[in-house]
Design a protein around this motif. Structure first.
Motif, short mmCIF file in Angstrom:
data_model
loop_
_atom_site.label_atom_id
_atom_site.label_comp_id
_atom_site.label_asym_id
_atom_site.label_seq_id
_atom_site.Cartn_x
_atom_site.Cartn_y
_atom_site.Cartn_z
N THR A 10 0.87 -1.17 0.00
CA THR A 10 0.00 0.00 0.00
C THR A 10 0.90 1.22 0.00
OG1 THR A 10 -0.15 0.15 2.42
CG2 THR A 10 -1.83 -1.18 1.28
N GLY A 11 0.43 2.26 -0.62
CA GLY A 11 1.20 3.49 -0.66
C GLY A 11 0.29 4.68 -0.84
N ASP A 12 0.82 5.84 -0.50
CA ASP A 12 0.05 7.05 -0.76
C ASP A 12 1.00 8.24 -0.89
OD1 ASP A 12 -0.02 8.68 1.96
OD2 ASP A 12 -0.42 6.61 2.50
N VAL A 13 0.48 9.26 -1.54
CA VAL A 13 1.23 10.50 -1.73
C VAL A 13 0.21 11.64 -1.71
CG1 VAL A 13 1.15 10.38 -4.26
CG2 VAL A 13 3.01 11.64 -3.12
N ILE A 14 0.64 12.77 -1.17
CA ILE A 14 -0.24 13.95 -1.10
C ILE A 14 -0.13 14.73 -2.40
CG2 ILE A 14 -0.68 16.13 0.13
CD1 ILE A 14 -1.38 13.52 1.70
N LEU A 15 -1.29 15.05 -2.96
CA LEU A 15 -1.38 15.82 -4.19
C LEU A 15 -1.31 17.31 -3.87
CD1 LEU A 15 -4.38 13.89 -5.75
CD2 LEU A 15 -1.97 13.62 -6.36
N THR A 16 -0.81 18.08 -4.82
CA THR A 16 -0.82 19.53 -4.70
C THR A 16 -1.69 20.09 -5.82
OG1 THR A 16 1.16 19.70 -6.07
CG2 THR A 16 1.49 19.61 -3.68
N GLU A 46 -1.32 22.50 -7.89
CA GLU A 46 -0.63 22.83 -9.14
C GLU A 46 -0.14 21.60 -9.91
OE1 GLU A 46 2.45 23.35 -5.82
OE2 GLU A 46 0.32 23.72 -6.09
N HIS A 47 -0.01 20.46 -9.23
CA HIS A 47 0.47 19.24 -9.89
C HIS A 47 -0.54 18.10 -9.87
CE1 HIS A 47 4.36 21.10 -10.14
NE2 HIS A 47 4.45 21.22 -8.83
N ARG A 48 -1.73 18.36 -9.37
CA ARG A 48 -2.73 17.31 -9.16
C ARG A 48 -2.95 16.43 -10.39
NH1 ARG A 48 -6.77 16.21 -5.76
NH2 ARG A 48 -8.56 15.13 -6.61
N GLU A 49 -3.30 17.02 -11.50
CA GLU A 49 -3.63 16.24 -12.70
C GLU A 49 -2.42 15.45 -13.19
OE1 GLU A 49 -6.72 15.72 -13.67
OE2 GLU A 49 -7.27 17.04 -12.02
N ARG A 50 -1.25 16.06 -13.15
CA ARG A 50 -0.03 15.35 -13.58
C ARG A 50 0.26 14.17 -12.66
NH1 ARG A 50 6.11 16.86 -13.42
NH2 ARG A 50 6.89 15.26 -14.82
N ASN A 79 -10.13 11.99 1.59
CA ASN A 79 -9.16 13.07 1.48
C ASN A 79 -8.76 13.16 0.01
OD1 ASN A 79 -7.01 14.79 1.42
ND2 ASN A 79 -5.76 13.70 2.90
N PRO A 80 -9.46 13.99 -0.77
CA PRO A 80 -9.21 14.05 -2.21
C PRO A 80 -7.83 14.57 -2.60
CG PRO A 80 -10.87 15.64 -1.54
CD PRO A 80 -10.56 14.83 -0.34
N ASP A 81 -7.04 14.98 -1.61
CA ASP A 81 -5.67 15.40 -1.88
C ASP A 81 -4.67 14.27 -1.65
OD1 ASP A 81 -6.41 17.98 -2.58
OD2 ASP A 81 -6.30 18.70 -0.52
N ARG A 82 -5.18 13.05 -1.51
CA ARG A 82 -4.30 11.90 -1.28
C ARG A 82 -4.53 10.87 -2.38
NH1 ARG A 82 -4.00 8.09 4.11
NH2 ARG A 82 -5.45 6.77 3.00
N LEU A 83 -3.45 10.49 -3.05
CA LEU A 83 -3.48 9.46 -4.08
C LEU A 83 -2.98 8.18 -3.42
CD1 LEU A 83 -4.06 9.24 -7.14
CD2 LEU A 83 -1.60 9.56 -7.51
N ALA A 92 9.30 14.77 -5.97
CA ALA A 92 9.53 16.13 -6.44
C ALA A 92 8.25 16.96 -6.51
CB ALA A 92 10.20 16.10 -7.81
N LEU A 93 7.12 16.31 -6.76
CA LEU A 93 5.86 17.03 -6.96
C LEU A 93 5.03 17.19 -5.69
CD1 LEU A 93 4.81 15.34 -10.32
CD2 LEU A 93 5.71 17.66 -10.01
N SER A 94 5.29 16.39 -4.67
CA SER A 94 4.48 16.40 -3.46
C SER A 94 5.19 17.17 -2.34
CB SER A 94 4.21 14.97 -2.99
OG SER A 94 3.44 14.99 -1.79
N PRO A 95 4.42 17.80 -1.45
CA PRO A 95 5.04 18.48 -0.31
C PRO A 95 5.53 17.50 0.77
CG PRO A 95 2.66 18.67 -0.17
CD PRO A 95 2.97 18.00 -1.49
#
Length: 102
Positions: free
Chosen positions: A5-11, A13-17, A46-50, A80-83
Motif C-alpha cells: 500500500t502506498g500514498d502520496v499527497i497531491l498539490t 498545481e500538480h494534481r492532474e499530472r 481526502n481528495p488530496d491523497r493518491l 519532487a511534486l508532493s510536499p
C-alpha cells in the motif's frame, strides 16, 4: 503473496499530472511478471491523497519491480511534486478468504 500500500499527497498545481503519473505507473506495473494487481485511487475521504494498492506473487517479483528504472523514476517524480514524501508499506500476506467465507 506480497501486498503493498502506498500514498502520496497531491498539490493543486500538480494534481492532474500526479494522477496521470499514478495511473500510468499502475498500468505499466500490471504488465510486469509477478504482478497480480496494481491500482491507483483518489482517497474519497481526502481528495488530496493518491493511494496505491498492489498484489505481487513474491518478494522476488517486488524486488524486480523496484529495480526497474521506470519504477525508480516514478517515485522520484512523486517526491519532487508532493510536499511530503510518498509513504509505502510492504506486507507478506496469506489469502484466507476460503477459510473465513467457506
Amino acid at each position: 503473496m506480497i501486498i503493498i500500500t502506498g500514498d502520496v499527497i497531491l498539490t493543486p498545481e500538480h494534481r492532474e499530472r500526479m494522477i496521470a503519473l499514478g495511473a500510468e505507473h499502475s498500468a505499466r506495473s500490471r504488465g510486469e511478471a509477478g504482478c497480480l494487481a496494481h491500482h491507483c485511487h483518489v482517497d474519497v475521504e481526502n481528495p488530496d491523497r493518491l493511494m496505491f494498492v498492489e498484489e505481487w506473487e513474491s518478494v522476488d517479483a517486488v524486488r524486480a519491480h523496484f529495480a526497474l528504472p521506470a519504477a525508480r523514476d516514478f517515485v522520484a517524480d512523486m517526491r519532487a511534486l508532493s510536499p511530503h514524501p510518498p509513504v509505502i508499506r510492504i506486507y507478506a500476506a496469506e489469502d484466507i478468504t476460503a477459510k473465513l467465507m467457506g
